[in-house]
Design a protein around this motif. Sequence first.
Motif, short mmCIF file in Angstrom:
data_model
loop_
_atom_site.label_atom_id
_atom_site.label_comp_id
_atom_site.label_asym_id
_atom_site.label_seq_id
_atom_site.Cartn_x
_atom_site.Cartn_y
_atom_site.Cartn_z
N TYR A 111 21.43 1.15 -2.39
CA TYR A 111 21.79 1.46 -1.02
C TYR A 111 22.66 2.83 -2.04
N GLU A 112 23.80 2.38 -2.58
CA GLU A 112 24.75 3.38 -3.57
C GLU A 112 23.87 4.38 -4.20
N ILE A 113 22.76 4.00 -4.70
CA ILE A 113 22.40 5.16 -5.55
C ILE A 113 21.05 5.72 -4.85
N ALA A 114 20.56 5.38 -3.67
CA ALA A 114 20.09 6.29 -2.78
C ALA A 114 20.68 7.08 -1.77
N ALA A 115 22.29 6.44 -1.78
CA ALA A 115 22.73 7.70 -0.73
C ALA A 115 22.72 8.79 -1.69
N TYR A 116 23.26 8.79 -3.31
CA TYR A 116 23.97 9.85 -3.78
C TYR A 116 22.55 10.43 -4.74
N GLY A 117 21.88 10.15 -4.15
CA GLY A 117 20.55 10.33 -5.14
C GLY A 117 19.88 12.05 -3.81
N THR A 118 20.07 11.18 -2.30
CA THR A 118 19.95 12.03 -1.30
C THR A 118 21.34 13.22 -1.68
N VAL A 119 22.45 13.18 -1.63
CA VAL A 119 23.74 14.28 -1.47
C VAL A 119 22.89 14.87 -2.21
N ARG A 120 22.84 14.17 -3.42
CA ARG A 120 22.70 14.88 -4.82
C ARG A 120 21.52 16.16 -4.41
N GLU A 121 20.55 15.48 -3.96
CA GLU A 121 18.70 17.03 -4.05
C GLU A 121 19.82 17.66 -2.60
N PHE A 122 20.09 17.25 -1.21
CA PHE A 122 21.09 18.20 -0.35
C PHE A 122 21.93 19.40 -1.15
N ALA A 123 22.86 19.03 -2.38
CA ALA A 123 23.75 19.78 -2.05
C ALA A 123 22.10 21.02 -3.57
N LYS A 124 21.63 20.00 -4.07
CA LYS A 124 20.49 21.46 -5.01
C LYS A 124 20.24 22.40 -4.16
N ILE A 125 20.04 22.01 -2.59
CA ILE A 125 19.52 23.20 -1.57
C ILE A 125 20.08 24.52 -0.95
N LEU A 126 21.39 23.19 -1.24
CA LEU A 126 22.77 23.93 -0.58
C LEU A 126 23.00 24.59 -2.16
N GLY A 127 22.92 25.06 -3.30
CA GLY A 127 23.09 25.77 -4.38
C GLY A 127 24.48 25.02 -4.90
#
Length: 127
Positions: A111-127
């Motif tokens: 669960y944690e791996i999926a959640a951190y992977g998601t926020v990492r990708e959103f952070a990339k989008i936001l720069g």
Amino acid sequence: MPNKSWKKLYVDELKDLYSAESQLVKALPKMAKAASAEDLRAGFEEHLEQTKGHVQRLEKIFASLDESPKGKKCVGMEGLVKEGSELMEEDFEGQVLDAALIGAAQRVEHYEIAAYGTVREFAKILG
């Protein structure tokens, strides 16, 4: 340039993670206490220290965004923690209980791996 909706989604996901990690800070000592194998107990204690570090890192992220980490409850983690608690209430002992605890811990980790992977990708989008 991403719009405000992306940032809102990012912050919401971070709040969910903060809630999840905070719930784990409370659950991991109980799991450590229930473990019969010393190595497993030590693993839960080590994970507790890592989780406390995750909470601190998330607090720094929230501060840098000028946002509060409060305001959202991670119902996914709540369910996983509840399942783990129910396992500890069963009449399992020794290696069988340890195996059940390991299974619960694996679900939490995924669960944690999926959640951190998601926020990492959103952070990339936001720069």
